[in-house]
Design an enzyme around this catalytic site. Sequence first.
Site, PDB file in Angstrom:
ATOM      1  N   HIS B 122      59.661  26.895  89.360  1.00 18.10           N
ATOM      2  CA  HIS B 122      58.658  27.936  89.152  1.00 18.10           C
ATOM      3  C   HIS B 122      59.407  29.273  89.011  1.00 18.10           C
ATOM      4  CE1 HIS B 122      55.402  30.711  90.326  1.00 18.10           C
ATOM      5  NE2 HIS B 122      54.549  29.722  90.120  1.00 18.10           N
ATOM      6  N   ASP B 199      61.966  25.057  97.701  1.00 15.34           N
ATOM      7  CA  ASP B 199      60.660  25.646  97.420  1.00 15.34           C
ATOM      8  C   ASP B 199      59.622  24.566  97.736  1.00 15.34           C
ATOM      9  OD1 ASP B 199      58.263  26.434  96.354  1.00 15.34           O
ATOM     10  OD2 ASP B 199      59.032  26.903  94.363  1.00 15.34           O
ATOM     11  N   GLN B 202      54.540  23.396  96.704  1.00 11.80           N
ATOM     12  CA  GLN B 202      53.687  22.288  96.261  1.00 11.80           C
ATOM     13  C   GLN B 202      53.767  21.075  97.184  1.00 11.80           C
ATOM     14  OE1 GLN B 202      51.456  22.546  93.964  1.00 11.80           O
ATOM     15  NE2 GLN B 202      52.122  24.545  93.218  1.00 11.80           N
ATOM     16  N   LYS B 225      47.789  27.646  99.370  1.00  8.93           N
ATOM     17  CA  LYS B 225      47.752  26.378  98.636  1.00  8.93           C
ATOM     18  C   LYS B 225      47.427  25.210  99.568  1.00  8.93           C
ATOM     19  CE  LYS B 225      51.210  27.842  95.215  1.00  8.93           C
ATOM     20  NZ  LYS B 225      50.417  28.133  94.027  1.00  8.93           N
ATOM     21  N   CYS B 365      53.909  29.402  84.927  1.00  7.73           N
ATOM     22  CA  CYS B 365      55.061  30.123  85.476  1.00  7.73           C
ATOM     23  C   CYS B 365      56.308  29.254  85.443  1.00  7.73           C
ATOM     24  CB  CYS B 365      54.798  30.588  86.904  1.00  7.73           C
ATOM     25  SG  CYS B 365      53.443  31.745  87.027  1.00  7.73           S
TER      26      CYS B 365
END
Lengths: 169, 412
Positions: B122, B199, B202, B225, B365
Site C-alpha cells: 500500500h 504492515d 489488513q 478496519k 493506493c
Amino acid sequence: MDSQKLEGGAYGGVEELYREVILDHFKSPKNKGRLSPSNAEGEGLNPLCGDQIHITAFIENEKLKDLRFDGHGCAISQAAASMMTDAIKGKSLDEVGALSVSFKKIFGIEEKNNMASRFKLEDLGDAVALEGVKKYPVRIKCALLSWNTLLELIENFKKRSEVKYDTSQ
Amino acid sequence: MFDPKIIKKDFPILSRKMNGRQLVYLDNAATTQKPNVVIDGLANLYRESNANIHRGVYALAEEATRLYEEARDKVARFIGSGTRHNVIFTRNTTESINLVAHAWACKFLKEGDEILLTDMEHHANVVPWYLLAKGKGIRLKSVSLKDKSVLDMADFQKKLTPQVKLVAVTAMSNVLGTINPIENIVKMAHQNKSLVLVDGAQSVPHSPTNVEKTDCDFFAFSGHKMLGPTGVGVLWVKPSVLDTMDPFLGGGEMINKVSLEEITWADLPLKFEAGTSNYIDVAAFSYAIDYLTQLGMEAIREHEKKLVTYAIKKLSELPDITIYGPKEANKQGGAVSFNHKAVHAHDVGTILGDQGVAIRVGHHCSQILMKALGVSSTARASFYIYNTEEDVDSLVQALNKVNNVFGLLKKA
C-alpha cells in the site's frame, strides 16, 4: 438528513448517466489516435481512477485546425474526450476556451470568460449528454479530464509561441 | 462458528438503504462498520468518563487514564505482546509507519543502505520510505510477484543483499488479499541482519495475530478496519529496538524535564505519544477488540474463508469477469479483486453503487501492484463478520446489470 437524500435520490439514475450517445462515443470514439503532423500535445491523468488522456493537435493562426485523442479509462472519460473533439475541431482558441466554460457550467463550475455567452448549450453537441454525471460528483473529474488536458495544451502552446516570438526579435 | 445474520443486527448502518436499495457493504478493507457497543460506548465515554489523561489528579481524570491504559493492555494481549510499554497509539497505520521512518530509519540508515519493499505494498508502506530515501543515497528495492498473485520468494532471497537494513512488507495485500509468509520472511531477513516492519492493517482484523511469534521488529495496524473508531492506529515495536529510538513528534506528555538547554523524555510508551492523545477513541477501540475476541479470530478467519470460496466460485461463473490474486481461500484473506473485460472498474463501481452494493474501485493506493498486474484499476469486494452468501449473490446480481447498462447483454 443525508441518508434520506441518498435513499430518495439517484436510484435508476444509472441509465441516465450512461446514455446511449455516451456509450456510442465510448465504443466507437471519434478522432481517436495520434495526429501527424502535430505541433502541440498534452497529457492528462486522473490519479483516482487511472484515467489517461493524451491529445495531439495542430494549431495555426490561433485556430485548432485538427486534433486526436488517445488514452484509456472509464466510459465517461473516454466518451467525454470523443465528444469534445467533435465539438471543438476547427474552432479558434478563444472559442475553445469559451466552450469549455459552457461545458463546466453544466456541472455547476462557474468560470469567467467574456466570450462564453456567445455559445449555447447545443454548441457543445453530444457533450451535453454528460449532464447526467452531475448526480455523481466523484465522476465529474472523469468528464472534465479531456477538457482540462486540452486547455493546458493550449496554454502551453501559447507560452511557447510567445517565447519563440521574443527570441526572434 | 457465529451467524453473520445475527451479527448484522448489531450494526445499525447495515439496515439503511443506499439509492433506494438495501445497503450491501462490501468495502471492509477500506473501513469496517461499527457495532452498537462501539457507537454507544464512544458516546458514553464522552458522557461519563471524559477528562484529559495523564494530567489531572482528580478521580475523573484517573478514570479516563485507566480506560486508556486498559485499552493498551487489551491491544497488547490481542496481538500477542507480553509487554505493554512497546504498544504505541498513533492516528493510523500510515502514521505508525511514518513514526518508524522518522524515529528509527532516519537515525540508523545511511547512504548506501537499502530498504526492501514488495510490489504489493500500500502507498502507506511506500511513500514514507521514498521520502526518507530521497536525497540521502538510500535505495528502495521491491520484491516481484509470482503468477501476479504471491510474493516471488526466490526474488526476495536474491534482493536481500547485505545492504538491506529494513524489509517493509504487508502481511496481507489490500488488493489481492494475498497472505504473505511473514514468519519465513522475518527469519530470512534476520539472518541477513535486516529488521522487518510488518504492515498488519489488513491481517489483524481478519486473522489471529501474534507479534512475538512472528518475531518481527515493527508491526503497524489501524483500529477503524476492525470495528473501531477512526483515528486510532497502533505501532508495536520489539522492546530492544524501541530502546534505541529517538522521539517522533515533540510536545506535551512525551517529556520528563524541560528547559531550553536540555529536555529528557518520558518513559515508554509515552515518549512516543506527544500531545493530548485520542484517548476516547482508543478506549472505544477496546470495545471493538472485546467484540472480536468474543467471536474469536479463528472463527472470523473461517467465516471469511467460506465467503471468499463462495465469492470466487460465483464470480468465476460470470464469463465477463477476470479475478486477480491467489483465488484460493487458504492463501488469501477476505478480499477479492476483479475486473469486467469490457467495462472500466469505475463504471462498474458506479453501476453497483446504484444498486446499493458498495465496493471499492480504483488503484487502491497500490499503483505499483496495478502496474505489476498490467491494469490501471480493479474492482474489489472485501468481506467482514457481518457479510453473508446473500451479500455475494447481491454482488453477482448487480454485476449482471453492468452488461445491461452497457448494452452487452446477449439477447435471448
